[in-house]
Design a protein around this motif. Structure first.
Motif, PDB file in Angstrom:
ATOM      1  N   ALA A 280       0.840  -1.207   0.000  1.00 37.39           N
ATOM      2  CA  ALA A 280       0.000   0.000   0.000  1.00 37.39           C
ATOM      3  C   ALA A 280       0.868   1.247   0.000  1.00 37.39           C
ATOM      4  N   ALA A 281       1.955   1.220   0.752  1.00 37.14           N
ATOM      5  CA  ALA A 281       2.864   2.370   0.796  1.00 37.14           C
ATOM      6  C   ALA A 281       3.509   2.615  -0.568  1.00 37.14           C
ATOM      7  N   VAL A 282       3.831   1.541  -1.294  1.00 36.57           N
ATOM      8  CA  VAL A 282       4.383   1.693  -2.647  1.00 36.57           C
ATOM      9  C   VAL A 282       3.379   2.427  -3.526  1.00 36.57           C
ATOM     10  N   ARG A 283       2.137   2.011  -3.483  1.00 30.72           N
ATOM     11  CA  ARG A 283       1.109   2.655  -4.316  1.00 30.72           C
ATOM     12  C   ARG A 283       0.965   4.125  -3.950  1.00 30.72           C
ATOM     13  N   LEU A 284       0.985   4.426  -2.668  1.00 36.05           N
ATOM     14  CA  LEU A 284       0.879   5.822  -2.229  1.00 36.05           C
ATOM     15  C   LEU A 284       2.072   6.642  -2.721  1.00 36.05           C
ATOM     16  N   ALA A 285       3.271   6.103  -2.573  1.00 35.59           N
ATOM     17  CA  ALA A 285       4.475   6.821  -2.997  1.00 35.59           C
ATOM     18  C   ALA A 285       4.514   6.995  -4.510  1.00 35.59           C
ATOM     19  N   ALA A 286       4.072   5.986  -5.242  1.00 35.45           N
ATOM     20  CA  ALA A 286       4.078   6.067  -6.702  1.00 35.45           C
ATOM     21  C   ALA A 286       3.119   7.132  -7.201  1.00 35.45           C
ATOM     22  N   SER A 287       2.009   7.298  -6.511  1.00 41.67           N
ATOM     23  CA  SER A 287       1.021   8.278  -6.984  1.00 41.67           C
ATOM     24  C   SER A 287       1.213   9.665  -6.383  1.00 41.67           C
ATOM     25  N   GLY A 288       1.784   9.761  -5.179  1.00 38.85           N
ATOM     26  CA  GLY A 288       1.882  11.071  -4.542  1.00 38.85           C
ATOM     27  C   GLY A 288       3.237  11.425  -3.980  1.00 38.85           C
ATOM     28  N   GLY A 289       4.235  10.595  -4.236  1.00 38.17           N
ATOM     29  CA  GLY A 289       5.570  10.863  -3.720  1.00 38.17           C
ATOM     30  C   GLY A 289       5.709  10.411  -2.277  1.00 38.17           C
ATOM     31  N   PRO A 290       6.919  10.480  -1.753  1.00 35.55           N
ATOM     32  CA  PRO A 290       7.168  10.027  -0.384  1.00 35.55           C
ATOM     33  C   PRO A 290       6.308  10.747   0.654  1.00 35.55           C
ATOM     34  N   GLN A 291       5.998  12.001   0.401  1.00 37.55           N
ATOM     35  CA  GLN A 291       5.185  12.766   1.359  1.00 37.55           C
ATOM     36  C   GLN A 291       3.783  12.189   1.515  1.00 37.55           C
ATOM     37  N   ALA A 292       3.324  11.415   0.549  1.00 39.70           N
ATOM     38  CA  ALA A 292       1.992  10.821   0.632  1.00 39.70           C
ATOM     39  C   ALA A 292       1.951   9.602   1.554  1.00 39.70           C
ATOM     40  N   VAL A 293       3.118   9.112   1.922  1.00 36.49           N
ATOM     41  CA  VAL A 293       3.198   7.902   2.755  1.00 36.49           C
ATOM     42  C   VAL A 293       3.192   8.317   4.226  1.00 36.49           C
ATOM     43  N   THR A 294       2.034   8.206   4.822  1.00 38.48           N
ATOM     44  CA  THR A 294       1.891   8.451   6.255  1.00 38.48           C
ATOM     45  C   THR A 294       1.307   7.193   6.885  1.00 38.48           C
ATOM     46  N   MET A 295       1.425   7.109   8.184  1.00 41.96           N
ATOM     47  CA  MET A 295       0.895   5.938   8.888  1.00 41.96           C
ATOM     48  C   MET A 295      -0.617   5.820   8.644  1.00 41.96           C
ATOM     49  N   SER A 296      -1.311   6.926   8.755  1.00 42.58           N
ATOM     50  CA  SER A 296      -2.772   6.880   8.587  1.00 42.58           C
ATOM     51  C   SER A 296      -3.164   6.606   7.141  1.00 42.58           C
ATOM     52  N   ALA A 297      -2.393   7.132   6.176  1.00 44.97           N
ATOM     53  CA  ALA A 297      -2.714   6.884   4.763  1.00 44.97           C
ATOM     54  C   ALA A 297      -2.534   5.404   4.420  1.00 44.97           C
TER      55      ALA A 297
END
Length: 193
Positions: free
Chosen positions: A15-32
């Motif tokens: 899930a973190a990979v998908r978040l980072a791929a779509s929104g960059g590292p800043q999109a990877v939060t614990m809650s996201a």
């Protein structure tokens, strides 16, 4: 009897990979990450001590997966020219097979908070990079590289050039063209003679 965890580390990192791929590292939060898998935030905190640990594991899992195959190609072929061509093709093929992870690797470890990583995370990163750089140096020597310019040519052929071929497509979210591996190999061959 303890109930098995509903969300494992791999699911959370996927899930973190998908978040980072779509929104960059800043999109990877614990809650996201928790929200992306439908887990309570506690499930993420149970696996990772905090966001820094999550980002470190995300980067390391991704780069180690890439490095595993790249190292095998760099060291698995006795003919250095064939090894070089295979290595440049591998970069493109890996990106084709793993587009979300490839987008993540267009960033650097610093973008994933390396300065704040634990000593163990930094050690893992350095060990993996060291192994690749050593294999590249050995291959460069086998290719006849004797000075800095020669070594730069090998780095250009096996690292920079393949990344250039894929970067534009990955950033645009488009599929790599079917000729990308062939083009990369042809350029590598021309650079290395």
């Amino acid at each position: 009897m303890v109930r098995p965890p509903r969300f494992d580390t791999a699911q959370l990192l996927d899930a973190a990979v998908r978040l980072a791929a779509s929104g960059g590292p800043q999109a990877v939060t614990m809650s996201a990450v928790a929200q992306a898998v439908g887990a309570p935030s506690g499930s993420v905190y149970h696996r990772f001590a905090g966001r820094t640990a999550l980002l470190a594991e995300l980067w390391l899992r991704t780069v180690e997966r890439f490095q595993e195959g790249y190292f095998a190609v760099l060291t698995g072929e006795p003919d250095p020219h064939r090894a070089a061509r295979a290595a440049s093709r591998h970069v493109v093929a890996w990106c084709r097979e793993n587009p979300a992870e490839a987008v993540l690797l267009l960033y650097g470890a610093a973008d994933f908070g390396r300065a704040d990583w634990s000593e163990e995370h930094r050690r893992r990163a350095d060990a993996g990079n060291g192994r690749i750089f050593e294999a590249l140096a050995t291959l460069a020597q086998a290719l006849g590289a004797r000075n800095e310019q020669d070594r730069d040519r090998v780095a250009l052929a096996l690292i920079d050039l393949p990344l250039t071929v894929v970067r534009r497509h990955l950033r645009a979210g488009s599929t790599l063209p079917p000729h990308a591996e062939d083009l990369t190999e042809q350029c590598t061959t021309a650079l290395l003679g």
